[in-house]
Design a protein around this motif. Structure first.
Motif, PDB file in Angstrom:
ATOM      1  N   GLY A  98       0.806  -1.213   0.000  1.00  0.00           N
ATOM      2  CA  GLY A  98       0.000   0.000   0.000  1.00  0.00           C
ATOM      3  C   GLY A  98       0.835   1.256   0.000  1.00  0.00           C
ATOM      4  N   LEU A  99       2.149   1.148  -0.180  1.00  0.00           N
ATOM      5  CA  LEU A  99       3.043   2.295  -0.173  1.00  0.00           C
ATOM      6  C   LEU A  99       3.104   2.915  -1.557  1.00  0.00           C
ATOM      7  N   LEU A 100       2.736   4.195  -1.659  1.00  0.00           N
ATOM      8  CA  LEU A 100       2.816   4.889  -2.933  1.00  0.00           C
ATOM      9  C   LEU A 100       4.266   5.120  -3.306  1.00  0.00           C
ATOM     10  N   LEU A 101       4.572   4.990  -4.577  1.00  0.00           N
ATOM     11  CA  LEU A 101       5.916   5.240  -5.068  1.00  0.00           C
ATOM     12  C   LEU A 101       5.937   6.537  -5.848  1.00  0.00           C
ATOM     13  N   SER A 102       7.040   7.265  -5.753  1.00  0.00           N
ATOM     14  CA  SER A 102       7.203   8.483  -6.531  1.00  0.00           C
ATOM     15  C   SER A 102       7.636   8.116  -7.938  1.00  0.00           C
ATOM     16  N   ALA A 103       7.837   9.129  -8.778  1.00  0.00           N
ATOM     17  CA  ALA A 103       8.168   8.874 -10.169  1.00  0.00           C
ATOM     18  C   ALA A 103       9.515   8.185 -10.339  1.00  0.00           C
ATOM     19  N   CYS A 104      10.443   8.460  -9.459  1.00  0.00           N
ATOM     20  CA  CYS A 104      11.748   7.816  -9.587  1.00  0.00           C
ATOM     21  C   CYS A 104      12.395   7.722  -8.211  1.00  0.00           C
TER      22      CYS A 104
ATOM     23  N   GLY B   4      10.925  13.147 -22.313  1.00  0.00           N
ATOM     24  CA  GLY B   4      10.109  14.173 -21.686  1.00  0.00           C
ATOM     25  C   GLY B   4       9.299  13.688 -20.504  1.00  0.00           C
ATOM     26  N   THR B   5       9.581  12.483 -20.016  1.00  0.00           N
ATOM     27  CA  THR B   5       8.864  11.940 -18.868  1.00  0.00           C
ATOM     28  C   THR B   5       9.834  11.103 -18.043  1.00  0.00           C
ATOM     29  N   PHE B   6       9.319  10.236 -17.176  1.00  0.00           N
ATOM     30  CA  PHE B   6      10.161   9.382 -16.348  1.00  0.00           C
ATOM     31  C   PHE B   6       9.988   7.921 -16.750  1.00  0.00           C
ATOM     32  N   TYR B   7      11.039   7.146 -16.554  1.00  0.00           N
ATOM     33  CA  TYR B   7      10.913   5.694 -16.686  1.00  0.00           C
ATOM     34  C   TYR B   7      11.314   5.058 -15.369  1.00  0.00           C
ATOM     35  N   ARG B   8      10.823   3.867 -15.118  1.00  0.00           N
ATOM     36  CA  ARG B   8      11.145   3.147 -13.890  1.00  0.00           C
ATOM     37  C   ARG B   8      11.089   1.651 -14.165  1.00  0.00           C
ATOM     38  N   VAL B   9      12.115   0.945 -13.758  1.00  0.00           N
ATOM     39  CA  VAL B   9      12.187  -0.507 -13.897  1.00  0.00           C
ATOM     40  C   VAL B   9      12.487  -1.092 -12.526  1.00  0.00           C
ATOM     41  N   SER B  10      11.546  -1.856 -11.966  1.00  0.00           N
ATOM     42  CA  SER B  10      11.735  -2.531 -10.683  1.00  0.00           C
ATOM     43  C   SER B  10      11.767  -4.028 -10.937  1.00  0.00           C
ATOM     44  N   VAL B  11      12.850  -4.676 -10.570  1.00  0.00           N
ATOM     45  CA  VAL B  11      12.990  -6.114 -10.813  1.00  0.00           C
ATOM     46  C   VAL B  11      13.353  -6.830  -9.515  1.00  0.00           C
ATOM     47  N   VAL B  12      12.946  -8.074  -9.417  1.00  0.00           N
ATOM     48  CA  VAL B  12      13.196  -8.881  -8.227  1.00  0.00           C
ATOM     49  C   VAL B  12      14.162 -10.009  -8.586  1.00  0.00           C
TER      50      VAL B  12
ATOM     51  N   VAL C 167       3.017  12.755 -39.077  1.00  0.00           N
ATOM     52  CA  VAL C 167       2.633  11.687 -38.150  1.00  0.00           C
ATOM     53  C   VAL C 167       3.210  11.981 -36.770  1.00  0.00           C
ATOM     54  N   ASP C 168       2.365  11.886 -35.756  1.00  0.00           N
ATOM     55  CA  ASP C 168       2.768  12.114 -34.367  1.00  0.00           C
ATOM     56  C   ASP C 168       2.413  10.864 -33.565  1.00  0.00           C
ATOM     57  N   LEU C 169       3.418  10.138 -33.096  1.00  0.00           N
ATOM     58  CA  LEU C 169       3.203   8.893 -32.359  1.00  0.00           C
ATOM     59  C   LEU C 169       3.321   9.075 -30.848  1.00  0.00           C
ATOM     60  N   SER C 170       3.237  10.323 -30.375  1.00  0.00           N
ATOM     61  CA  SER C 170       3.324  10.538 -28.929  1.00  0.00           C
ATOM     62  C   SER C 170       2.151   9.896 -28.199  1.00  0.00           C
ATOM     63  N   THR C 171       1.038   9.669 -28.908  1.00  0.00           N
ATOM     64  CA  THR C 171      -0.117   9.039 -28.278  1.00  0.00           C
ATOM     65  C   THR C 171       0.125   7.580 -27.921  1.00  0.00           C
ATOM     66  N   VAL C 172       1.114   6.957 -28.546  1.00  0.00           N
ATOM     67  CA  VAL C 172       1.422   5.550 -28.242  1.00  0.00           C
ATOM     68  C   VAL C 172       2.878   5.351 -27.841  1.00  0.00           C
ATOM     69  N   GLY C 173       3.637   6.440 -27.787  1.00  0.00           N
ATOM     70  CA  GLY C 173       5.076   6.326 -27.539  1.00  0.00           C
ATOM     71  C   GLY C 173       5.452   5.714 -26.210  1.00  0.00           C
ATOM     72  N   GLU C 174       4.711   6.080 -25.158  1.00  0.00           N
ATOM     73  CA  GLU C 174       5.048   5.554 -23.837  1.00  0.00           C
ATOM     74  C   GLU C 174       4.746   4.066 -23.746  1.00  0.00           C
TER      75      GLU C 174
ATOM     76  N   SER D  96       7.704   0.950 -16.250  1.00  0.00           N
ATOM     77  CA  SER D  96       6.816   2.023 -16.676  1.00  0.00           C
ATOM     78  C   SER D  96       7.593   3.102 -17.405  1.00  0.00           C
ATOM     79  N   VAL D  97       6.930   3.701 -18.377  1.00  0.00           N
ATOM     80  CA  VAL D  97       7.411   4.917 -19.038  1.00  0.00           C
ATOM     81  C   VAL D  97       6.224   5.864 -19.036  1.00  0.00           C
ATOM     82  N   GLY D  98       6.350   6.981 -18.307  1.00  0.00           N
ATOM     83  CA  GLY D  98       5.226   7.901 -18.184  1.00  0.00           C
ATOM     84  C   GLY D  98       4.025   7.215 -17.578  1.00  0.00           C
ATOM     85  N   GLY D  99       2.892   7.300 -18.244  1.00  0.00           N
ATOM     86  CA  GLY D  99       1.664   6.723 -17.725  1.00  0.00           C
ATOM     87  C   GLY D  99       1.361   5.335 -18.233  1.00  0.00           C
TER      88      GLY D  99
END
Length: 350
Positions: free
Chosen positions: A17-23, A41-49, A179-186, A208-211
């Motif tokens: 239940g702990l919220l994580l920040s963007a990075c 232009g956004t953040f990415y995050r990779v959490s691996v176990v 053509v603008d692929l920002s709508t699917v880029g993340e 995750s990348v952005g949303g």
């Protein structure tokens, strides 16, 4: 870089239940390896176990190389990207593209057709006109003549992906098509990171990348990875709903943060291709769960353009897992499809 249309509208949440920040790692991730940073232009995050610490530098190198390659393919901000070169080309001869870009465009064209053009990756001239692309914000409201001129350069029917034995090609029959692929880029980049992580023999991860988010397996506590959908407010950790992805991808598009004001009006970054103008309806957030982040990322934008009633009707017709948040009076109203309810965390109210 891509234009960050999501602005972190999905917040990551571990089983505790702990919220994580963007990075940056949290205490709950002490037994996980977390690699994060900025990209497109956004953040990415990779959490691996379960990753040996000695392998972390190499994994980070691979992640950053993959993100750089994705940016080189899809960026509209870099003049030398594959997509920018295609947009600069004023001809109709098919141009070579990567298989990944071909997949992203084919997916976008399919969703565009199903949304009756609400999701349109050729809407770039309108995005740029309203100041949400590489161009700066306009100092005054675009005229109807300017909007009509930009709309004349828009249309999915002018774009075609060609599969040949020697590779994939992209063709336009309108030389000025942009053509603008920002709508699917993340979503595109998130799926690539997921495949990269699995290619390193890792089966428990959240990327995750952005949303856009994809998860597999369990978090460090041995519980399913969970994602919290933010309430449409300026409070970073205000949670609207929590879902267990169950190995799926999720993406959220929202109109409540990414905007600017001009002539006393708040202008959303989400452009309706039919009107050529920013959306003005009350739907403020659309979240989609799908087999891939790319698929989810494509649908959420189209649904945002449609507005609550049309979006919900289409989601039900297509059997999509969709969660909508609509402004209503001083508060918000939520709608979800039956398919989405299956992903709600146990104990969450539908």
């Amino acid at each position: 870089m891509f234009f960050n249309r999501h602005l972190l509208s999905v917040t990551l949440l571990l089983g505790s239940g702990l919220l994580l920040s963007a990075c940056g790692p949290t205490a709950d991730e002490a037994s996980a390896t977390v690699i994060s940073g900025k990209t497109m232009g956004t953040f990415y995050r990779v959490s691996v176990v379960g990753l040996d610490k000695s392998r972390e530098p190499e994994l980070r190198r691979q992640i950053e190389a993959q993100l750089a390659e994705d940016d080189h393919q899809l960026s509209t901000y870099k003049d030398d990207s594959v997509l920018s070169r295609f947009n600069q080309y004023n001809g109709t001869v098919p141009q070579p593209i990567s298989s990944g870009m071909a997949d992203a465009i084919v997916t976008s064209l399919r969703i565009g057709q199903k949304t009756a053009g609400a999701m349109d990756i050729t809407v770039g001239p309108l995005v740029n006109l309203w100041g949400f692309g590489p161009n700066k914000e306009p100092v005054k409201m675009p005229t109807q003549a300017q909007i009509d001129s930009a709309k004349a350069e828009v249309g999915l029917q002018h774009l075609k992906v060609i599969q040949q034995s020697d590779g994939q090609y992209l063709q336009k029959d309108l030389p000025g098509l942009y053509v603008d692929l920002s709508t699917v880029g993340e979503g595109y980049a998130t799926d690539h990171l997921a495949r990269l992580v699995e290619g390193n023999g890792i089966s428990d991860y959240l990327v995750s990348v952005g949303g856009a988010v994809v998860s597999r397996g369990k978090n460090p506590a041995g519980k399913p990875w969970q994602v919290a959908i933010q309430k449409p407010t300026d409070k970073e950790n205000a949670v609207q709903a929590i879902v267990d992805l169950q190995g799926m991808g999720i993406s959220t598009s929202g109109s409540y943060r990414n905007y600017y004001e001009l002539d006393g009006k708040r202008l959303s970054h989400i452009i309706d291709p039919a009107t050529g103008r920013p959306i003005t309806h009350k739907l403020v957030s659309a979240t989609v769960i799908a087999p891939t982040a790319l698929e989810a990322d494509g649908w959420d934008t189209g649904l945002m353009v449609l507005g609550t009633d049309k979006a919900l009707a289409l989601a039900q017709k297509e059997h999509l897992a969709v969660y909508l948040i609509t402004k209503e009076g001083d508060g918000f109203k939520t709608n979800m499809t039956q398919q989405f309810k299956a992903y709600l965390r146990k104990g969450e109210k539908p």
